[in-house]
Design a protein around this motif. Structure first.
Motif, PDB file in Angstrom:
ATOM      1  N   GLU A   1       7.405  10.172 -13.424  1.00 19.01           N
ATOM      2  CA  GLU A   1       6.072   9.860 -12.894  1.00 19.01           C
ATOM      3  C   GLU A   1       5.776  10.593 -11.590  1.00 19.01           C
ATOM      4  N   HIS A   2       6.823  11.074 -10.919  1.00 16.88           N
ATOM      5  CA  HIS A   2       6.645  11.807  -9.660  1.00 16.88           C
ATOM      6  C   HIS A   2       7.527  13.055  -9.667  1.00 16.88           C
ATOM      7  N   PRO A   3       7.238  14.013 -10.542  1.00 13.02           N
ATOM      8  CA  PRO A   3       8.107  15.194 -10.657  1.00 13.02           C
ATOM      9  C   PRO A   3       8.104  16.068  -9.412  1.00 13.02           C
ATOM     10  N   GLU A   4       7.158  15.843  -8.492  1.00  5.51           N
ATOM     11  CA  GLU A   4       7.092  16.637  -7.271  1.00  5.51           C
ATOM     12  C   GLU A   4       8.007  16.114  -6.162  1.00  5.51           C
TER      13      GLU A   4
ATOM     14  N   ASP B   1       0.809  -1.215   0.000  1.00  5.29           N
ATOM     15  CA  ASP B   1       0.000   0.000   0.000  1.00  5.29           C
ATOM     16  C   ASP B   1       0.846   1.271   0.000  1.00  5.29           C
ATOM     17  N   ARG B   2       2.117   1.151  -0.388  1.00  3.19           N
ATOM     18  CA  ARG B   2       2.987   2.317  -0.547  1.00  3.19           C
ATOM     19  C   ARG B   2       3.441   2.408  -2.004  1.00  3.19           C
ATOM     20  N   ILE B   3       3.803   3.596  -2.433  1.00  8.37           N
ATOM     21  CA  ILE B   3       4.309   3.755  -3.802  1.00  8.37           C
ATOM     22  C   ILE B   3       5.660   3.053  -3.872  1.00  8.37           C
ATOM     23  N   PHE B   4       5.760   2.039  -4.725  1.00  3.01           N
ATOM     24  CA  PHE B   4       6.947   1.180  -4.709  1.00  3.01           C
ATOM     25  C   PHE B   4       7.415   0.867  -6.118  1.00  3.01           C
ATOM     26  N   TYR B   5       8.726   0.988  -6.305  1.00  2.00           N
ATOM     27  CA  TYR B   5       9.389   0.566  -7.537  1.00  2.00           C
ATOM     28  C   TYR B   5      10.449  -0.465  -7.162  1.00  2.00           C
ATOM     29  N   ARG B   6      10.327  -1.637  -7.741  1.00  2.00           N
ATOM     30  CA  ARG B   6      11.336  -2.663  -7.494  1.00  2.00           C
ATOM     31  C   ARG B   6      12.453  -2.523  -8.513  1.00  2.00           C
ATOM     32  N   GLY B   7      13.654  -2.294  -8.016  1.00  2.00           N
ATOM     33  CA  GLY B   7      14.785  -2.141  -8.907  1.00  2.00           C
ATOM     34  C   GLY B   7      16.001  -1.644  -8.166  1.00  2.00           C
ATOM     35  N   ASP B   8      17.079  -1.479  -8.896  1.00  2.00           N
ATOM     36  CA  ASP B   8      18.376  -1.159  -8.318  1.00  2.00           C
ATOM     37  C   ASP B   8      18.643   0.339  -8.370  1.00  2.00           C
ATOM     38  N   ILE B   9      19.370   0.835  -7.385  1.00  5.45           N
ATOM     39  CA  ILE B   9      19.702   2.261  -7.373  1.00  5.45           C
ATOM     40  C   ILE B   9      20.641   2.645  -8.515  1.00  5.45           C
ATOM     41  N   ALA B  10      21.273   1.644  -9.137  1.00  5.63           N
ATOM     42  CA  ALA B  10      22.168   1.929 -10.256  1.00  5.63           C
ATOM     43  C   ALA B  10      21.446   1.903 -11.605  1.00  5.63           C
ATOM     44  N   ASP B  11      20.147   1.665 -11.591  1.00  8.18           N
ATOM     45  CA  ASP B  11      19.362   1.579 -12.824  1.00  8.18           C
ATOM     46  C   ASP B  11      18.905   2.979 -13.223  1.00  8.18           C
ATOM     47  N   ARG B  12      19.659   3.625 -14.074  1.00  6.80           N
ATOM     48  CA  ARG B  12      19.396   5.009 -14.459  1.00  6.80           C
ATOM     49  C   ARG B  12      18.025   5.154 -15.121  1.00  6.80           C
ATOM     50  N   SER B  13      17.664   4.228 -15.996  1.00  5.33           N
ATOM     51  CA  SER B  13      16.387   4.365 -16.693  1.00  5.33           C
ATOM     52  C   SER B  13      15.219   4.282 -15.718  1.00  5.33           C
TER      53      SER B  13
ATOM     54  N   ILE C   1      15.283   5.187 -12.496  1.00  2.00           N
ATOM     55  CA  ILE C   1      15.240   6.425 -11.715  1.00  2.00           C
ATOM     56  C   ILE C   1      14.683   7.570 -12.558  1.00  2.00           C
ATOM     57  N   ASP C   2      15.063   7.614 -13.823  1.00  2.00           N
ATOM     58  CA  ASP C   2      14.472   8.614 -14.716  1.00  2.00           C
ATOM     59  C   ASP C   2      12.953   8.454 -14.778  1.00  2.00           C
ATOM     60  N   ARG C   3      12.504   7.206 -14.829  1.00  2.00           N
ATOM     61  CA  ARG C   3      11.064   6.942 -14.879  1.00  2.00           C
ATOM     62  C   ARG C   3      10.373   7.390 -13.591  1.00  2.00           C
ATOM     63  N   ILE C   4      11.005   7.130 -12.454  1.00  2.00           N
ATOM     64  CA  ILE C   4      10.421   7.539 -11.173  1.00  2.00           C
ATOM     65  C   ILE C   4      10.212   9.047 -11.140  1.00  2.00           C
TER      66      ILE C   4
ATOM     67  N   LEU D   1      20.332  11.285  -9.745  1.00  2.00           N
ATOM     68  CA  LEU D   1      19.618  12.329  -9.013  1.00  2.00           C
ATOM     69  C   LEU D   1      20.012  13.713  -9.515  1.00  2.00           C
ATOM     70  N   VAL D   2      21.309  13.921  -9.723  1.00  2.00           N
ATOM     71  CA  VAL D   2      21.776  15.218 -10.237  1.00  2.00           C
ATOM     72  C   VAL D   2      21.162  15.488 -11.606  1.00  2.00           C
ATOM     73  N   ALA D   3      21.138  14.461 -12.450  1.00  2.00           N
ATOM     74  CA  ALA D   3      20.571  14.631 -13.796  1.00  2.00           C
ATOM     75  C   ALA D   3      19.088  14.957 -13.740  1.00  2.00           C
ATOM     76  N   ASN D   4      18.405  14.467 -12.705  1.00  2.00           N
ATOM     77  CA  ASN D   4      16.972  14.726 -12.560  1.00  2.00           C
ATOM     78  C   ASN D   4      16.692  15.939 -11.666  1.00  2.00           C
TER      79      ASN D   4
END
Length: 335
Positions: free
Chosen positions: A63-66, A43-55, A57-60, A104-107
């Motif tokens: 989808e959540h620009p705020e 019941d939480r906003i969740f993305y399963r994946g690795d912190i090194a997965d640039r694509s 993180i870009d997607r996150i 994170l810097v890129a985003n």
């Protein structure tokens, strides 16, 4: 406010997420579930994946620009394992953190909270340390945390990035509402071993009885995980006042109680809460162990207006309560 929490399905990260939710902050959780648990992100906003997965993180961020800040709790943390497998620890804790930070810097995510560790400190004669104490890790785990701090300090001065590095001492307890707790069935840290001894009858090992402390056992600063989570909430709320980006874009803050407790003192407190003794033996020091430290700093109180509110006794009680519930919540798997 929305906050990205990397490692938000683990023990500390999930507790931070709960504290955020309780105060109106929406956590967006990223976790590869290598040690975290899917049950903790229900019941939480969740993305399963690795912190090194640039694509990913870009997607996150698309989808959540705020999202206004990132909290980085994703790391391997077992000290003896880091001694046996240092390359894995440097790759996971340092290499992937650099990849994560680059994304994170890129985003354009300019606020960053890092879960660091008091294990990086070189203990003083009285084992008390503050944020200016010398850095000297005794294990690849500790060195990996120190390395990431150096990367963050340099990055904060080079990019539009501001960083709070929160140096944890020794977390105990669980979410007081028992939503989450220590996820592993057989933890390697001292309190986990005490609980295992209480449940199985296997002797608890005091690893190292010749440290230069008052009773020969290691000394630590045990802070309730819920208090740690509250410190993160305060850090998020006060981030812009704590960090002056033009003057000091990088800041470190110790998160501890200021009380040094030896392993033997912890054992006495544990058996008092448990209501019975547990079998105990003395064993050699573990690879990568140190005598330990506790904080003498009041920086968290001054900058975050935070101080611990839960006692060691409450931490032990909550740890024991969670241990009774863990298998019901997570299953009896060996992880």
């Amino acid at each position: 406010m929305k906050v990205l929490i990397a490692g938000g399905a683990g023990f500390i990260g999930s507790t931070i997420a709960s504290a955020c939710l309780d105060t109106g902050i929406t956590p967006v959780i990223l976790d590869n579930l290598s040690t975290g648990r899917a049950e903790f992100v229900k019941d939480r906003i969740f993305y399963r994946g690795d912190i090194a997965d640039r694509s990913l993180i870009d997607r996150i961020f698309a989808e959540h620009p705020e999202i206004e800040a990132a909290v980085h709790c994703a790391a391997l943390i077992v000290v003896p394992e880091s001694v046996a497998h240092p390359l894995r620890y440097y790759q996971e804790n340092v290499g992937k953190s650099i990849d994560f930070l680059s994304a994170l810097v890129a985003n354009e995510c300019e606020r960053f909270l890092f879960s660091s560790s008091a294990a990086i400190y070189q203990p003083g004669e009285d084992f008390a340390v503050d944020e200016a104490s010398p850095i000297s890790g005794t294990s690849p785990y500790a060195e990996s945390k120190a390395m990431v701090e150096r990367v963050l300090a340099d990055a904060a001065h080079a990019y539009p990035l501001r960083v709070l590095s929160l140096r944890y001492f020794n977390p105990v307890g669980a979410d007081p509402k028992m939503r989450t707790g220590l996820q592993v069935a057989r933890p390697s840290h001292v309190l986990g071993k005490m609980i295992e001894a209480a449940r199985t009858g296997a002797p608890f090992q005091v690893t190292g009885a010749d440290w230069p402390t008052r009773d020969g056992s290691g000394i630590r600063d045990y802070v309730h995980v819920w208090d740690l989570a509250q410190a993160h909430v305060e850090a998020l709320r006060r981030f812009d006042t704590v960090i002056d980006g033009s003057q000091r874009p990088y800041q470190v803050i110790n998160l501890g109680t200021g009380n040094g407790t030896t392993v033997r003192e912890l054992l006495d407190a544990f058996t008092a809460v448990l209501g019975r003794p547990i079998p105990t033996v003395t064993a050699p020091r573990r690879p990568g162990d140190s005598a330990g430290t506790y904080t003498r700093s009041d920086r968290a109180r001054r900058l975050l207006e935070w101080e611990p509110t839960l006692s060691l006794k409450e931490g032990l009680q909550h740890s024991l309560s969670w241990a009774e519930l863990r298998d019901e919540v997570l299953g009896s798997d060996p992880g």
